[in-house]
Enzyme design. Structure first.
Site, PDB file in Angstrom:
ATOM      1  N   GLY A  61      23.181   7.640 -26.434  1.00  0.00           N
ATOM      2  CA  GLY A  61      24.223   6.678 -26.092  1.00  0.00           C
ATOM      3  C   GLY A  61      24.097   6.088 -24.706  1.00  0.00           C
ATOM      4  N   CYS A  62      23.047   6.442 -23.988  1.00  0.00           N
ATOM      5  CA  CYS A  62      22.831   5.907 -22.650  1.00  0.00           C
ATOM      6  C   CYS A  62      21.731   4.854 -22.703  1.00  0.00           C
ATOM      7  CB  CYS A  62      22.425   7.015 -21.677  1.00  0.00           C
ATOM      8  SG  CYS A  62      23.676   8.301 -21.494  1.00  0.00           S
ATOM      9  N   GLN A  63      21.948   3.740 -22.009  1.00  0.00           N
ATOM     10  CA  GLN A  63      20.947   2.678 -21.951  1.00  0.00           C
ATOM     11  C   GLN A  63      19.691   3.200 -21.251  1.00  0.00           C
ATOM     12  OE1 GLN A  63      22.171  -0.616 -19.524  1.00  0.00           O
ATOM     13  NE2 GLN A  63      20.646  -1.988 -20.376  1.00  0.00           N
TER      14      GLN A  63
END
Length: 150
Positions: A61-63
């Site tokens: 869920g982290c860029q």
């Protein structure tokens, strides 16, 4: 623990850590200066073992790529973390300052809403805001699991 990748808390409680971070960020007049400060915090994180920079430790869920590890010790959970992006490393450092070295109960009682209260979520791009929320969720999931084992 010298050489440990795990963050040792500077403040006695998570609430004191949140208050200290708020005071530190309030010193700066604009977000560019705050970002510089946050990036500097990331540079001061304990070295994260290269062997942990893998999918097993990655926070979804982290860029940017973010990795985290937790270790229960003396009734508390200690966290290590890293990112491949400077600003995100700083956000990892902020989260770990609040949550690392705390009991599962204290972690779960400390709502990550402080990130919004400090203006950090609004000041970030949507993807980064989602990423920091994913990091906070991962920390809380580990605390929930640790409490279940206790």
């Amino acid at each position: 623990m010298a050489g440990s990748p795990f963050v040792t808390p500077e403040e006695a409680t998570a609430a004191e850590a949140v208050a200290a971070i708020a005071d530190e960020l309030a010193v700066f007049d604009d977000w560019m200066d705050r970002y510089g400060y946050i990036i500097e915090l990331g540079r001061k994180l304990p070295p994260f073992p290269d062997g942990w920079a893998n999918d097993a430790h990655r926070i979804p869920g982290c860029q940017s790529r973010v990795w985290m590890e937790a270790e229960p010790r003396d009734g508390a959970l200690f966290f290590a973390g890293a990112s491949d992006a400077a600003i995100v490393s700083g956000l990892v450092a902020l989260l770990l300052r609040v949550y690392s070295g705390r009991t599962a109960e204290e972690i779960l009682a400390t709502d990550p809403v402080f990130l919004k209260d400090l203006g950090l979520i609004e000041a970030l791009s949507t993807n980064r805001g989602n990423g920091i929320a994913s990091m906070a969720r991962a920390i809380r999931e580990r605390a929930t699991a640790a409490r279940a084992l206790a």
